[in-house]
Design a protein around this motif. Structure first.
Motif, PDB file in Angstrom:
ATOM      1  N   HIS A  12       0.660  -1.617  -0.151  1.00  0.00           N
ATOM      2  CA  HIS A  12       0.250  -0.143   0.058  1.00  0.00           C
ATOM      3  C   HIS A  12       0.910   1.507  -0.037  1.00  0.00           C
ATOM      4  O   HIS A  12       0.340   2.183   0.566  1.00  0.00           O
ATOM      5  CB  HIS A  12      -1.052   0.132   0.843  1.00  0.00           C
ATOM      6  N   HIS A  57      -1.428   0.402   9.012  1.00  0.00           N
ATOM      7  CA  HIS A  57      -1.746   2.148   9.339  1.00  0.00           C
ATOM      8  C   HIS A  57      -2.891   1.990  10.547  1.00  0.00           C
ATOM      9  O   HIS A  57      -3.180   3.437  10.969  1.00  0.00           O
ATOM     10  CB  HIS A  57      -1.693   3.184   8.046  1.00  0.00           C
ATOM     11  N   TYR A 125      -3.979   5.216   5.183  1.00  0.00           N
ATOM     12  CA  TYR A 125      -3.617   5.244   3.909  1.00  0.00           C
ATOM     13  C   TYR A 125      -3.608   2.802   3.207  1.00  0.00           C
ATOM     14  O   TYR A 125      -3.748   3.090   2.325  1.00  0.00           O
ATOM     15  CB  TYR A 125      -2.532   5.762   2.800  1.00  0.00           C
ATOM     16  N   HIS A 184      10.776  -3.869   7.257  1.00  0.00           N
ATOM     17  CA  HIS A 184       9.875  -2.772   7.097  1.00  0.00           C
ATOM     18  C   HIS A 184      10.577  -1.611   7.905  1.00  0.00           C
ATOM     19  O   HIS A 184      10.294  -0.993   8.504  1.00  0.00           O
ATOM     20  CB  HIS A 184       8.199  -3.163   8.012  1.00  0.00           C
ATOM     21  N   GLU A 237       6.356  -3.661  10.391  1.00  0.00           N
ATOM     22  CA  GLU A 237       5.042  -3.114   9.917  1.00  0.00           C
ATOM     23  C   GLU A 237       4.001  -3.901  11.111  1.00  0.00           C
ATOM     24  O   GLU A 237       3.511  -4.319  10.792  1.00  0.00           O
ATOM     25  CB  GLU A 237       4.749  -3.003   9.160  1.00  0.00           C
TER      26      GLU A 237
HETATM   27 FE   LIG Z   1       3.234   0.824   5.188  1.00  0.00          FE
END
Ligand SMILES: [Fe+2]
Length: 285
Positions: A12, A57, A125, A184, A237
């Motif tokens: 993403h 997120h 997002y 990440h 992440e």
């Molecule tokens: Fe991300």
């Protein structure tokens, strides 16, 4: 009885959004754009009526949370990277009924979850960028589940099992999306822009490649056994909650499906990114 029609690990990254804006970054993420569109096409082909998105997120610190609004409609700017993503208008149907079933099943499994309908609770997002490419006609409902950044892999395995029970109790055809990175590790700010198209370290890149081999070969048991360590050492992440939910949903160590990679692995601002579609075993579909 409801049906799980898709389980995919997806990217993403905001650079995909940059890739469709006029300017010097136009077109830099074409393969990822195409892969997200292909996921959307497959979801439609399989009759999906809800995207259930583990959104790394939507970072929660206590408990597990679902955005169960009837309608997701607003305009979005990223607080993290406002120059990358801004003025993103969206309007999708939500899925309050499935949200409630998920809450019930998470509770039945001995964990805590809440469904929210606050008017100011927008989408993040990790849902919005994929939805832009997959759900352009807004015909498929959107139900985000947050990722608890302090949760363990084991907790999220159990959340994944609860998601499957909820899907089965529903009358939906659900496409589950694990929207998050592989490794990440963000680079130091001083050199961040130089790594727009790269991974932070060769070690992370090599581990990510080994993970993709495991997924392609159906070696899920090997993968989930190392997932807590992978999360810790490669700076997962959102605690890699999305990935643990994905494999919890698919059967964990017993899952032997072979993931189909839909775009080449790529680095983006130091992180490792990919799109992989995992076949649904007939016994859980
Ligand atoms: Fe991300």
């Amino acid at each position: 009885m409801g049906e799980l029609v898709m389980a995919a690990k997806i990217t993403h990254v905001p650079s995909i959004w940059l890739s469709i804006q006029p300017g010097k970054h136009f077109g830099i993420r074409k393969p990822a754009e195409a892969a997200l569109e292909e996921i959307g096409r497959r979801a439609r082909e399989r009759g999906a009526d809800t995207f259930l998105v583990a959104d790394t997120h939507w970072m929660n610190s206590i408990g597990f949370h679902l955005n169960g609004k009837e309608r997701h409609s607003a305009s979005y700017v990223s607080h993290e990277l406002p120059h990358f993503i801004h003025d993103l208008e969206y309007d999708y149907a939500g899925d309050p009924e499935l949200a409630e079933l998920v809450r019930e099943e998470i509770a039945a499994g001995g964990q805590k979850a809440r469904v929210h309908t606050y008017k100011d609770l927008g989408l993040e997002y990790a849902t919005l960028v994929p939805m832009y490419f997959m759900n352009g006609d807004s015909s498929i409902r959107v139900l985000p589940i947050g990722c608890n950044i302090y949760s363990t892999i084991e907790e999220n395995r159990r959340i994944g099992e609860a998601l499957l029970r909820a899907v089965r109790r529903s009358d939906r055809k659900v496409a589950f999306l694990a929207s998050g990175s592989l490794s990440h590790a963000f680079p130091p700010n001083e050199i961040a822009e130089s790594l727009l198209n790269d991974v932070s370290s060769e070690i992370n890149r090599q581990v990510d490649m080994a993970v993709l081999d495991m997924w392609a070969e159906g070696r899920t048991a090997d993968f989930v056994d190392m997932l807590p360590d992978y999360n810790r050492r490669c700076t997962g992440e959102g605690a890699m909650a999305d990935t643990a939910m994905l494999f919890g949903l698919l059967g964990w160590r017993d899952y032997t499906g072979k993931g189909e990679q839909l775009c080449p692995y790529f680095g983006s601002s130091g992180t490792g990114q990919v799109v992989v579609d995992f076949p649904i075993p007939t016994e859980i579909a």
